[in-house]
Design a protein around this motif. Structure first.
Motif, PDB file in Angstrom:
ATOM      1  N   GLN A 148      -1.427  39.833  11.201  1.00 37.84           N
ATOM      2  CA  GLN A 148      -1.527  38.372  11.129  1.00 37.84           C
ATOM      3  C   GLN A 148      -2.739  37.844  11.891  1.00 37.84           C
ATOM      4  OE1 GLN A 148       0.695  36.567   9.227  1.00 37.84           O
ATOM      5  NE2 GLN A 148       1.511  38.585   8.691  1.00 37.84           N
ATOM      6  N   ARG A 169      -4.933  27.014  10.776  1.00 39.18           N
ATOM      7  CA  ARG A 169      -5.213  27.405   9.394  1.00 39.18           C
ATOM      8  C   ARG A 169      -6.591  26.914   8.937  1.00 39.18           C
ATOM      9  NH1 ARG A 169      -1.427  28.738   5.362  1.00 39.18           N
ATOM     10  NH2 ARG A 169      -2.581  29.727   3.670  1.00 39.18           N
ATOM     11  N   ALA A 228      -2.336  24.311   3.360  1.00 38.50           N
ATOM     12  CA  ALA A 228      -1.539  25.519   3.602  1.00 38.50           C
ATOM     13  C   ALA A 228      -0.787  25.917   2.337  1.00 38.50           C
ATOM     14  CB  ALA A 228      -0.568  25.282   4.753  1.00 38.50           C
ATOM     15  N   THR A 279       1.134  18.247   9.699  1.00 38.61           N
ATOM     16  CA  THR A 279       1.045  19.631  10.154  1.00 38.61           C
ATOM     17  C   THR A 279       2.394  20.067  10.727  1.00 38.61           C
ATOM     18  OG1 THR A 279       0.509  19.257  12.498  1.00 38.61           O
ATOM     19  CG2 THR A 279      -1.299  19.067  10.893  1.00 38.61           C
ATOM     20  N   PRO A 307      -0.740  32.902   4.483  1.00 36.48           N
ATOM     21  CA  PRO A 307      -1.933  33.340   5.211  1.00 36.48           C
ATOM     22  C   PRO A 307      -2.096  34.849   5.118  1.00 36.48           C
ATOM     23  CG  PRO A 307      -0.163  32.764   6.736  1.00 36.48           C
ATOM     24  CD  PRO A 307       0.288  32.342   5.370  1.00 36.48           C
ATOM     25  N   ARG A 313       2.590  32.388  12.573  1.00 34.21           N
ATOM     26  CA  ARG A 313       2.452  30.943  12.368  1.00 34.21           C
ATOM     27  C   ARG A 313       3.659  30.349  11.649  1.00 34.21           C
ATOM     28  NH1 ARG A 313      -1.575  29.880  15.919  1.00 34.21           N
ATOM     29  NH2 ARG A 313      -3.448  31.085  15.481  1.00 34.21           N
ATOM     30  N   GLN A 314       4.338  31.161  10.841  1.00 31.45           N
ATOM     31  CA  GLN A 314       5.473  30.680  10.071  1.00 31.45           C
ATOM     32  C   GLN A 314       6.557  31.766  10.061  1.00 31.45           C
ATOM     33  OE1 GLN A 314       5.603  27.631   9.115  1.00 31.45           O
ATOM     34  NE2 GLN A 314       3.441  27.078   9.339  1.00 31.45           N
TER      35      GLN A 314
END
Length: 236
Positions: A191, A78, A152, A90, A156, A23-24
């Protein structure tokens, strides 16, 4: 006012499909990539001094979704894919201009056979992503330790564990091109790349993904991933 943006380079990434991309950035440090410069920017003077910086900001185009339009409200993964947030609150891909940003680690500069490239790690970009700009990451300015991050605000984390079948272990050990392949696969699966609605299912589920030129099949049972097979991916 309308304007055109010219790509300066293209990412060669191990992620061949959107599914399973973190996601990141930097969540999977073993994810190595190469930024290959386009012809107009394929000169070493464009990156002179860049080795002095450990990390870079990449500005890029969400090229696979940019032509699908945008939404004012989106459902961030998320939040389980249920709550709606404004797109500008977002990092969703369906944006008015389809522009994304990613902070990645610079591993080195390569210039071979007349082709300039940057070697990167911790990447979270799809293979073939066009890069529209590069900027040095400045810790004193960019790392705002007292910033609030809304929904966030923490990295995560999951409780997912990973194991490998004998076939997968043997295949990984016999290939030498990617020495961190086992850790890479494991960290991608930790993840939990499944869609939010799939995470609620109790029965075992089988999935597949492509990383580099490999096809990985695995089964999810509760909070455990078991890699069933790693093989050379069939050409499209």
């Amino acid at each position: 006012m309308h304007f055109d943006i010219q790509p300066i380079g293209v990412i060669h990434s191990p992620y061949k499909q959107k599914f399973a991309i973190p996601r990141q950035p930097r969540l999977v440090p073993e994810a190595k990539a190469k930024l290959v410069f386009c012809e107009d920017f394929n000169r070493e003077e464009f990156v002179r001094g860049i080795e002095e910086f450990s990390h870079l900001w990449l500005l890029f185009r969400f090229h696979e979704t940019a032509d699908k339009g945008y939404s004012a409200l989106v459902r961030p993964p998320r939040l389980g894919g249920n709550a709606r947030k404004g797109v500008f609150a977002t990092r969703a891909t369906f944006r008015p201009n389809g522009i994304g940003m990613s902070a990645v680690k610079l591993e080195g500069v390569e210039y071979k056979n007349g082709q300039l490239a940057l070697l990167l790690s911790g990447i979270d970009l799809l293979d073939g992503t066009p890069i529209v700009d590069i900027k040095p990451y400045l810790p004193y300015s960019d790392a705002l330790t007292d910033a609030a991050a809304g929904f966030a605000d923490t990295r995560p984390e999951t409780q997912m564990t990973v194991s490998f079948s004998d076939q997968a272990e043997d295949f990984i050990s016999q290939q030498s091109q990617y020495p961190e392949l086992r850790a890479f696969i494991g960290n991608v699966l930790k993840q939990d790349p499944r869609p939010a609605y799939k995470k609620k299912q109790e029965n075992p589920q089988n999935y597949g993904m492509n990383l580099y030129n490999f096809n990985i099949r695995w089964q999810v049972d509760g909070e455990h991933n078991h890699v069933l097979e790693v093989a050379i991916a069939e050409p499209d």
